[in-house]
Design an enzyme around this catalytic site. Sequence first.
Site, PDB file in Angstrom:
ATOM      1  CG  ASP A 180      16.294  39.687 -11.196  1.00  0.00           C
ATOM      2  OD1 ASP A 180      15.203  40.242 -10.951  1.00  0.00           O
ATOM      3  OD2 ASP A 180      16.632  38.602 -10.722  1.00  0.00           O
ATOM      4  CG  HIS A 191       3.500  40.464  -8.054  1.00  0.00           C
ATOM      5  ND1 HIS A 191       4.150  41.260  -8.970  1.00  0.00           N
ATOM      6  CD2 HIS A 191       4.302  39.390  -7.868  1.00  0.00           C
ATOM      7  CE1 HIS A 191       5.290  40.680  -9.320  1.00  0.00           C
ATOM      8  NE2 HIS A 191       5.398  39.542  -8.652  1.00  0.00           N
ATOM      9  CD  GLU A 192       4.677  36.995  -5.130  1.00  0.00           C
ATOM     10  OE1 GLU A 192       4.844  36.017  -5.893  1.00  0.00           O
ATOM     11  OE2 GLU A 192       5.568  37.819  -4.889  1.00  0.00           O
ATOM     12  CG  HIS A 220       4.142  34.874 -10.325  1.00  0.00           C
ATOM     13  ND1 HIS A 220       4.792  35.229 -11.487  1.00  0.00           N
ATOM     14  CD2 HIS A 220       4.684  35.640  -9.346  1.00  0.00           C
ATOM     15  CE1 HIS A 220       5.697  36.170 -11.229  1.00  0.00           C
ATOM     16  NE2 HIS A 220       5.635  36.439  -9.929  1.00  0.00           N
ATOM     17  CE1 TYR A 225       9.316  34.941 -12.650  1.00  0.00           C
ATOM     18  CE2 TYR A 225      11.287  34.103 -11.538  1.00  0.00           C
ATOM     19  CZ  TYR A 225      10.231  34.996 -11.604  1.00  0.00           C
ATOM     20  OH  TYR A 225      10.083  35.944 -10.615  1.00  0.00           O
ATOM     21  CG  HIS A 262      12.058  40.575  -9.605  1.00  0.00           C
ATOM     22  ND1 HIS A 262      12.815  39.434  -9.503  1.00  0.00           N
ATOM     23  CD2 HIS A 262      10.881  40.317  -8.969  1.00  0.00           C
ATOM     24  CE1 HIS A 262      12.129  38.513  -8.842  1.00  0.00           C
ATOM     25  NE2 HIS A 262      10.959  39.021  -8.501  1.00  0.00           N
ATOM     26  CD  GLU A 319       8.403  38.803 -11.106  1.00  0.00           C
ATOM     27  OE1 GLU A 319       7.987  39.830 -10.529  1.00  0.00           O
ATOM     28  OE2 GLU A 319       8.287  37.662 -10.616  1.00  0.00           O
TER      29      GLU A 319
END
Length: 543
Positions: free
Chosen positions: A443, A357-358, A361, A372, A445, A381
Amino acid sequence: MKRKLAAVAVLSATALLTGVVQVSTAAVADPAPQSQAAKQRADLIALANGQAGKVAHALALGGQEQLVAKDAVVDADGTRHLRYERTFAGLPVLGGDLVVHQKADGSTTSVDKATGATIALPNLTPQIPADKAAAQATGAVQSTIGIAADEDESPLTEVHQTGAAKLVVWAADGSPRLAYQTTVEGLRADGTPSSQLLVTDAATGQVLSTHEQVRTASGTGKGVFVGTVPLTTTAVSGGFSLKDASRGGQSTSDLKGRTSGSGTLYTDADNAWGDGTVASGQSAAVDAQFGAAATWDFYKNSFGRNGIRNDGVGAASRVHYGKNYVNAFWSDQCFCMSYGDGSGNTHPLTEIDVAGHEMTHGVTANTANLNYSGESGGLNEGTSDIFGTMVEWYANLATDKPDYLIGEEIDLNGNGTPLRYMDQPSKDGRSADYWSSSVGSLDVHYSSGVANHFFYLLAEGSGAKTINGVNYNSPTYNGSTLAGIGRDKAAQIWYKALTAYMTSTTNYAGARTATLKAATDLYGASSAEYSAVAATWAAVNVN
């Protein structure tokens, strides 16, 4: 995707408690020469820059506007997708990016723009001087000290300006104007570094955009992992280092509780890394390195992508970040992943889908660069959730069986539940299952739920089913029944859309258009896959 990783460097976060890591290969030459793929990409970028003037003229851009190639993709049939950033009078245009699509003969077929607005700024003298703009940006961030933007974000505790305010043109909202871009750094209460990129109006000082450049996995809790994996390491004097020259030199280092610096590269005398317990600092390092290797291999073998930036360069991983740090994050600035050790420094956050996931980005930043915030932030996300999940399926670890749950092993919620559910995102109590006009105010997420739900439905279909031992029950907005086309095809479509058609301002309606174009390219406009994409967007209320 159930390919076994061949001699990859690292172990998943599940290897923290049992099992010695066995190393299958070593002694890789270092450094590696520039790969053929990297040279081909450099040639494509040069080709795109060579056409920049012609493209700008064809688009009737003004005399003060120039295009600079950022990326270039060529399909198997020779079709080109040339991604450009834009400048105006030498100033970067934020939201001015575009993608030009060409046939193999170089003729342009279409263009996707982040904004269709005409840039006409007769006066390029800012009303506010740069030092005042920097102070205003810093003050705007300082005003948020002690205040969390949402319940999962740790509040800022300290702030300081980094560098001068840079003059830019802001066009992302469709109303081009002169603006300043300022980086303001700081620290959050949970130990996470902060690096906020602010855009402020050069005439009024109004904050137009704020973008946190450090991306984290949110929450608090603990995780326990088990497993054994192969590694690729590098022979050094007296032993071996945790550096993988076959994957761009990606490496893992030990921060030893610090929150800055590159850390100390892991070395070992016998090339057998970790013992599966958190007592051995190497165990978390193995997890991190394996996550990086699995992510590299997934992108390479699925899409032909040569590293996060597609330039053959591997990212760094840093473990044992801070003290009692319950998080993990990707930073474009250091081109690295950082992992905390969790509560009591005994629960490393090194689960494989978190790593995938990270690091995704980073892929997004080097392709569509989705803003973002708003719906584009949700897509940013969602893209990381989608490909983090696909990395988990690709690795296919027996100790962390792949699923459509995000962060299910690290238990950051503290109650055994995952961070997010792709089959029905609202099960986390905050994410959106379907698009609505208010999704962009969530948000990022939680607005990502629409993208996650779309991907799950496209891959697996709707209704109750058991997949790899996990029970799912995915609803649809319109009551339709969907069969799914399989996760591999769904991933191909999303990746194609991300790299060839999405821009920095793409929203959910734009994502629908982008994925339909991608499905057309890959499978044809009359294909079952194209119809499935259209039907699936309708099922999440994007029409």
